[in-house]
Design an enzyme around this catalytic site. Structure first.
Site, PDB file in Angstrom:
ATOM      1  N   GLU A 184       0.856  -1.180   0.000  1.00 44.63           N
ATOM      2  CA  GLU A 184       0.000   0.000   0.000  1.00 44.63           C
ATOM      3  C   GLU A 184       0.897   1.236   0.000  1.00 44.63           C
ATOM      4  O   GLU A 184       1.549   1.542   0.997  1.00 44.63           O
ATOM      5  CB  GLU A 184      -0.911  -0.061   1.235  1.00 44.63           C
TER       6      GLU A 184
ATOM      7  N   CYS B  63       4.461  -2.392  -8.416  1.00 45.75           N
ATOM      8  CA  CYS B  63       3.092  -2.025  -8.046  1.00 45.75           C
ATOM      9  C   CYS B  63       3.082  -0.812  -7.103  1.00 45.75           C
ATOM     10  O   CYS B  63       3.331   0.298  -7.556  1.00 45.75           O
ATOM     11  CB  CYS B  63       2.374  -3.239  -7.481  1.00 45.75           C
TER      12      CYS B  63
ATOM     13  N   HIS C  41       3.378  -7.786 -10.205  1.00 47.71           N
ATOM     14  CA  HIS C  41       4.253  -8.271  -9.128  1.00 47.71           C
ATOM     15  C   HIS C  41       5.190  -9.366  -9.630  1.00 47.71           C
ATOM     16  O   HIS C  41       4.850 -10.551  -9.497  1.00 47.71           O
ATOM     17  CB  HIS C  41       3.397  -8.859  -7.999  1.00 47.71           C
TER      18      HIS C  41
ATOM     19  N   GLU D 277       7.637 -10.482  -8.165  1.00 46.64           N
ATOM     20  CA  GLU D 277       8.042 -11.271  -6.990  1.00 46.64           C
ATOM     21  C   GLU D 277       7.026 -12.362  -6.663  1.00 46.64           C
ATOM     22  O   GLU D 277       7.284 -13.232  -5.845  1.00 46.64           O
ATOM     23  CB  GLU D 277       8.270 -10.351  -5.776  1.00 46.64           C
TER      24      GLU D 277
HETATM   25  N1  GLN Z   1      -3.221  -0.101  -4.907  1.00 47.10           N
HETATM   26  C1  GLN Z   1      -2.024  -0.164  -4.107  1.00 47.10           C
HETATM   27  C2  GLN Z   1      -1.516   1.261  -3.867  1.00 47.10           C
HETATM   28  O1  GLN Z   1      -2.059   2.165  -4.404  1.00 47.10           O
HETATM   29  C3  GLN Z   1      -0.947  -0.988  -4.790  1.00 47.10           C
HETATM   30  C4  GLN Z   1      -1.345  -2.440  -4.792  1.00 47.10           C
HETATM   31  C5  GLN Z   1      -0.220  -3.409  -4.807  1.00 47.10           C
HETATM   32  O2  GLN Z   1       0.949  -3.063  -4.575  1.00 47.10           O
HETATM   33  N2  GLN Z   1      -0.586  -4.625  -5.061  1.00 47.10           N
HETATM   34  O3  GLN Z   1      -0.561   1.427  -3.172  1.00 47.10           O
END
Ligand code: GLN
Length: 202
Positions: A55, A86, A183, A185
């Protein structure tokens, strides 16, 4: 010199990055260490760092409460190679908007010349996997794992798109930075981490 790869360890899927790096180091026959980075002192003598998925608002909020954020930004501007996945891509970006709540004014490192839309591909339950083609990894498709993933809305002149999904960039590079909406990973395929070790650590 021994390679030391850092993984930003404030929140998110850092353990998966640690495992992916260990596997990629073995694959590339490099002896090296992987270190979880929680404070600015942990940045010393790193060869590269990855910013994991999770997040971005939480990670950025925690990092910017200490000197870690500004020190990390300085090191990146100084050439430290970074893989952001991400939420990590969002943290690197120059601008982010959320698909639903638009501007969250979240702390960003602002080093990657892209603007992203967070959660573009939907909520957790709308997570999906899709085989994508990443030119630099060769002809064999790559399993892209997309979880509340961002899309790159605007891309600067110095940024290269290495893969697209439905015509939108999902893997970009700019100098010492490599960033993905998905991702790597979690894909069980260490080709992207190995590519990074070969091409970014010189
Ligand atoms: N939606 C998340 C964000 O805004 C990212 C999601 C993720 O890393 N899988 O930080």
């Amino acid at each position: 010199m021994t390679i030391t790869i850092g993984v930003l360890g404030l929140q998110g899927d850092l353990e998966e990055h640690v495992s992916a790096w260990k596997q990629a180091l073995e694959e590339c026959n490099s002896s090296g260490n992987v270190r979880v980075v929680k404070k600015k002192e942990d940045l010393g003598s790193l060869s590269a760092i990855s910013l994991p998925g999770g997040e971005s608002t939480v990670m950025g909020g925690l990092a910017s409460r200490s000197e870690l954020f500004s020190e990390l930004k300085e090191r990146i501007l100084d050439g430290l190679p970074v893989l952001g996945t991400c939420a990590g891509m969002i943290l690197l970006s120059k601008g982010s908007r959320d698909r639903v709540v638009t501007d969250k004014k979240q702390p960003l490192l602002g080093v990657l010349d892209v603007e992203v839309e967070r959660n573009h591909y939907g909520r957790q339950g709308e997570s999906f996997e899709k085989m994508i083609s990443i030119s630099v990894l060769g002809p064999e498709p790559y399993r892209g794992v997309f979880i509340r993933a961002p899309v790159v809305r605007k891309i600067g002149d110095g940024v290269k798109s290495l893969a697209e999904l439905d015509g939108e960039p999902v893997c970009v590079s700019q100098g010492n930075l490599l960033a993905t909406s998905f991702h790597p990973e979690l894909s069980g395929d260490d080709r992207l981490h190995s590519y990074f070790l070969r091409e970014y650590l010189k």
